[in-house]
Design an enzyme around this catalytic site. Sequence first.
Site, short mmCIF file in Angstrom:
data_model
loop_
_atom_site.label_atom_id
_atom_site.label_comp_id
_atom_site.label_asym_id
_atom_site.label_seq_id
_atom_site.Cartn_x
_atom_site.Cartn_y
_atom_site.Cartn_z
CG HIS A 17 43.02 45.72 49.77
ND1 HIS A 17 43.15 46.77 48.98
CD2 HIS A 17 44.00 44.79 49.43
CE1 HIS A 17 44.44 46.41 48.12
NE2 HIS A 17 44.79 45.23 48.40
CE LYS A 41 52.80 47.29 45.42
NZ LYS A 41 51.70 46.44 45.34
NE ARG A 91 43.99 40.14 42.92
CZ ARG A 91 44.83 40.88 42.26
NH1 ARG A 91 44.16 41.76 41.66
NH2 ARG A 91 46.05 40.59 42.13
CB SER A 129 46.04 48.78 44.41
OG SER A 129 45.50 48.20 45.65
#
Length: 160
Positions: A17, A41, A91, A129
């Site tokens: 990030h 989430k 990614r 994460s």
Amino acid sequence: MTKAIYPGSFDPMTAGHIGIAERAARLFETLFICVYDTPSKNLLFTTAERVEFAQDATQHISNVTVTTYSRELTVNLARKLDATAMVRGLRSGADFVTELELAQMNRRLAPEIESVFIMTSAEHQFLSSSLLKEAASLGGDISALVTPAIAEALQKKLLS
């Protein structure tokens, strides 16, 4: 003046990030890192903690401001902040598919706001994460993947 937002839950902010933020900050006069308060989430860290981590992690970038938002369309937040672009990190191909769908919806809702995709560096291509939290919970050395403050907070929350 060109402004962009970089939205996310940042639970927690990773080296990936931070790399995206550094690169995006070179493209825009102002970059708002927008920490989403209420994602669907489960979160490990509070909004205040995530904001503090983001501020600490990006303090070396002079044109970054960290803010929060809650229960509103991200494109509406961009409009409020007078931003003309939304930065998203990629990614992998799987990220691309998800982000493409999101970008198309955002384009429909706010055609004046461009989606800008920045590929993560090769060294952080695997990093998420969720994966970071899993490794930390099992005692893995994640010190090269987050700031010292985040590494310490992960240890406290996950290994106590």
